[in-house]
Design a protein around this motif. Sequence first.
Motif, PDB file in Angstrom:
ATOM      1  N   VAL A  58     -13.927 -10.565   7.980  1.00 40.00           N
ATOM      2  CA  VAL A  58     -13.314  -9.213   7.640  1.00 40.00           C
ATOM      3  C   VAL A  58     -11.737  -9.496   7.616  1.00 40.00           C
ATOM      4  N   THR A  59     -11.233 -10.250   8.397  1.00 35.66           N
ATOM      5  CA  THR A  59      -9.563 -10.392   8.586  1.00 35.66           C
ATOM      6  C   THR A  59      -9.034 -10.836   7.504  1.00 35.66           C
ATOM      7  N   PHE A  60      -9.842 -11.981   7.009  1.00 37.45           N
ATOM      8  CA  PHE A  60      -9.284 -12.906   5.946  1.00 37.45           C
ATOM      9  C   PHE A  60      -9.221 -12.064   4.713  1.00 37.45           C
ATOM     10  N   SER A  61     -10.655 -11.259   4.359  1.00 39.68           N
ATOM     11  CA  SER A  61     -10.730 -10.735   3.316  1.00 39.68           C
ATOM     12  C   SER A  61      -9.493  -9.547   3.329  1.00 39.68           C
ATOM     13  N   TYR A  62      -9.276  -9.069   4.381  1.00 43.13           N
ATOM     14  CA  TYR A  62      -8.270  -8.196   4.413  1.00 43.13           C
ATOM     15  C   TYR A  62      -6.784  -8.740   3.924  1.00 43.13           C
ATOM     16  N   PHE A  63      -6.676  -9.839   4.613  1.00 42.24           N
ATOM     17  CA  PHE A  63      -5.251 -10.435   3.958  1.00 42.24           C
ATOM     18  C   PHE A  63      -5.444 -10.687   2.700  1.00 42.24           C
ATOM     19  N   ILE A  64      -6.534 -11.368   1.865  1.00 43.22           N
ATOM     20  CA  ILE A  64      -6.496 -11.707   0.515  1.00 43.22           C
ATOM     21  C   ILE A  64      -6.159 -10.338  -0.282  1.00 43.22           C
ATOM     22  N   PHE A 100       0.890  -1.275   0.022  1.00 37.72           N
ATOM     23  CA  PHE A 100      -0.175  -0.035  -0.032  1.00 37.72           C
ATOM     24  C   PHE A 100       0.974   1.345   0.028  1.00 37.72           C
ATOM     25  N   SER A 101       0.200   2.364  -0.419  1.00 39.29           N
ATOM     26  CA  SER A 101       0.894   3.693  -0.307  1.00 39.29           C
ATOM     27  C   SER A 101       0.394   4.524   0.999  1.00 39.29           C
ATOM     28  N   SER A 102       1.126   5.416   1.193  1.00 41.94           N
ATOM     29  CA  SER A 102       0.709   6.300   2.467  1.00 41.94           C
ATOM     30  C   SER A 102      -0.542   6.974   2.215  1.00 41.94           C
ATOM     31  N   SER A 103      -0.881   7.105   0.796  1.00 39.74           N
ATOM     32  CA  SER A 103      -2.150   7.660   0.695  1.00 39.74           C
ATOM     33  C   SER A 103      -3.202   6.794   0.307  1.00 39.74           C
ATOM     34  N   ASP A 104      -3.147   5.777   0.563  1.00 38.65           N
ATOM     35  CA  ASP A 104      -4.326   4.788   0.461  1.00 38.65           C
ATOM     36  C   ASP A 104      -5.180   4.719   1.657  1.00 38.65           C
ATOM     37  N   THR A 105      -6.165   5.374   1.624  1.00 39.60           N
ATOM     38  CA  THR A 105      -7.143   5.713   2.491  1.00 39.60           C
ATOM     39  C   THR A 105      -7.775   4.261   2.876  1.00 39.60           C
ATOM     40  N   SER A 106      -8.164   3.586   1.776  1.00 34.45           N
ATOM     41  CA  SER A 106      -8.820   2.189   2.019  1.00 34.45           C
ATOM     42  C   SER A 106      -7.956   1.164   2.908  1.00 34.45           C
ATOM     43  N   PHE A 107      -6.670   1.227   2.536  1.00 36.10           N
ATOM     44  CA  PHE A 107      -5.952   0.461   3.154  1.00 36.10           C
ATOM     45  C   PHE A 107      -6.173   0.786   5.009  1.00 36.10           C
ATOM     46  N   PHE A 108      -6.138   1.798   5.214  1.00 35.08           N
ATOM     47  CA  PHE A 108      -6.055   2.219   6.673  1.00 35.08           C
ATOM     48  C   PHE A 108      -7.542   2.041   7.326  1.00 35.08           C
ATOM     49  N   ALA A 166     -11.063  -1.637  10.509  1.00 36.50           N
ATOM     50  CA  ALA A 166     -12.286  -2.338  10.694  1.00 36.50           C
ATOM     51  C   ALA A 166     -11.749  -3.696  11.105  1.00 36.50           C
ATOM     52  N   SER A 167     -10.621  -4.326  10.637  1.00 37.38           N
ATOM     53  CA  SER A 167     -10.213  -5.539  10.974  1.00 37.38           C
ATOM     54  C   SER A 167     -10.026  -5.508  12.608  1.00 37.38           C
ATOM     55  N   PHE A 168      -9.241  -4.517  13.003  1.00 34.65           N
ATOM     56  CA  PHE A 168      -8.963  -4.698  14.512  1.00 34.65           C
ATOM     57  C   PHE A 168     -10.117  -4.321  15.236  1.00 34.65           C
ATOM     58  N   ALA A 169     -10.969  -3.485  14.676  1.00 33.83           N
ATOM     59  CA  ALA A 169     -12.573  -3.400  15.509  1.00 33.83           C
ATOM     60  C   ALA A 169     -13.311  -4.510  15.427  1.00 33.83           C
ATOM     61  N   THR A 170     -13.499  -5.249  14.579  1.00 33.56           N
ATOM     62  CA  THR A 170     -14.068  -6.502  14.265  1.00 33.56           C
ATOM     63  C   THR A 170     -13.561  -7.343  15.619  1.00 33.56           C
ATOM     64  N   VAL A 171     -12.390  -7.650  15.754  1.00 35.57           N
ATOM     65  CA  VAL A 171     -11.745  -8.805  16.654  1.00 35.57           C
ATOM     66  C   VAL A 171     -11.982  -8.097  18.138  1.00 35.57           C
ATOM     67  N   ILE A 172     -11.793  -6.746  18.337  1.00 41.66           N
ATOM     68  CA  ILE A 172     -12.145  -6.159  19.635  1.00 41.66           C
ATOM     69  C   ILE A 172     -13.409  -6.178  20.143  1.00 41.66           C
ATOM     70  N   ALA A 201       1.021 -10.120   6.066  1.00 40.85           N
ATOM     71  CA  ALA A 201       0.906 -11.047   6.914  1.00 40.85           C
ATOM     72  C   ALA A 201       0.978 -10.775   8.330  1.00 40.85           C
ATOM     73  N   LYS A 202       1.846  -9.584   8.418  1.00 38.28           N
ATOM     74  CA  LYS A 202       2.197  -9.058   9.893  1.00 38.28           C
ATOM     75  C   LYS A 202       0.978  -8.588  10.570  1.00 38.28           C
ATOM     76  N   ILE A 203       0.124  -7.797   9.917  1.00 42.16           N
ATOM     77  CA  ILE A 203      -1.005  -7.284  10.489  1.00 42.16           C
ATOM     78  C   ILE A 203      -2.312  -8.118  10.598  1.00 42.16           C
ATOM     79  N   TYR A 204      -2.095  -9.281   9.729  1.00 39.33           N
ATOM     80  CA  TYR A 204      -3.038 -10.371   9.944  1.00 39.33           C
ATOM     81  C   TYR A 204      -2.992 -11.153  11.206  1.00 39.33           C
TER      82      TYR A 204
END
Length: 249
Positions: free
Chosen positions: A199-205, A78-86, A91-97, A210-213
Amino acid sequence: MNNPDTTSKQQLHEGLVKSEEQNLASEPSSLVNDSTPVPYSAYSAWLSAVVFFSVCFIISWGTGVADAVFFHPTTTSFSSSDTSFFVFTAASFATVILGYWIIWPIGTVTYNRQWGWHCVIFGVLDGLAESQLFLCIWSLVEMLSLPRWCTGLITFFIQGGFKANWDQNYWNLRVAPAHNIEEWNKWKILFVHVPNVFVTFSYFITYGNAKIYCATQTVAVVGSTCAMRFPSPWSKYKNPPLNEQVELY
């Protein structure tokens, strides 16, 4: 004089009665008397878990997953301007929390086990081990050179089948203490496990990070081990008798 047929019937009846008594005597105590404490050793549970963790880390090292998780840069997808990544990361961390720190504890009982930092340590080890094992399955399926979505689908079914059988036949028998409220199991699957995987597996795909997953899954497992108050290896905790375990909330 006794009738031979009558004598034979009496002997047969006595033999059947004696055999039934022997069968009852040989049955496990948990089947005969559900007021007997269910065997559980925290020390043995930790040993069994550490064996599993070690195997996962060895496989991860052998397949190169460990390198991707611990040493691969996180800025390649990703690039630093990729808003969708952030947004997707948040959303991934919010889902597990939400799932494992708020919803999952509602359907969980501790039977007076005490919280300690050992709960966090165990959760971190378990989260890293299980998430890396999942990525190992992905890396092996990826060798088939299929489209990314197809690799994800096959990995999902393999990992899901393994996880269900592993938990039922090993983890919940040898490692985890009694903690579930039976009527809550379906809600945990529907509102916790399914959203996590989706959510999290879709994120990884999507990003292949791997680190954030692994970080999301570790946060999830730490939440559940803290909620159930996983016992320390030196704990003398024993599971309560079956007739005293909570089935309904």
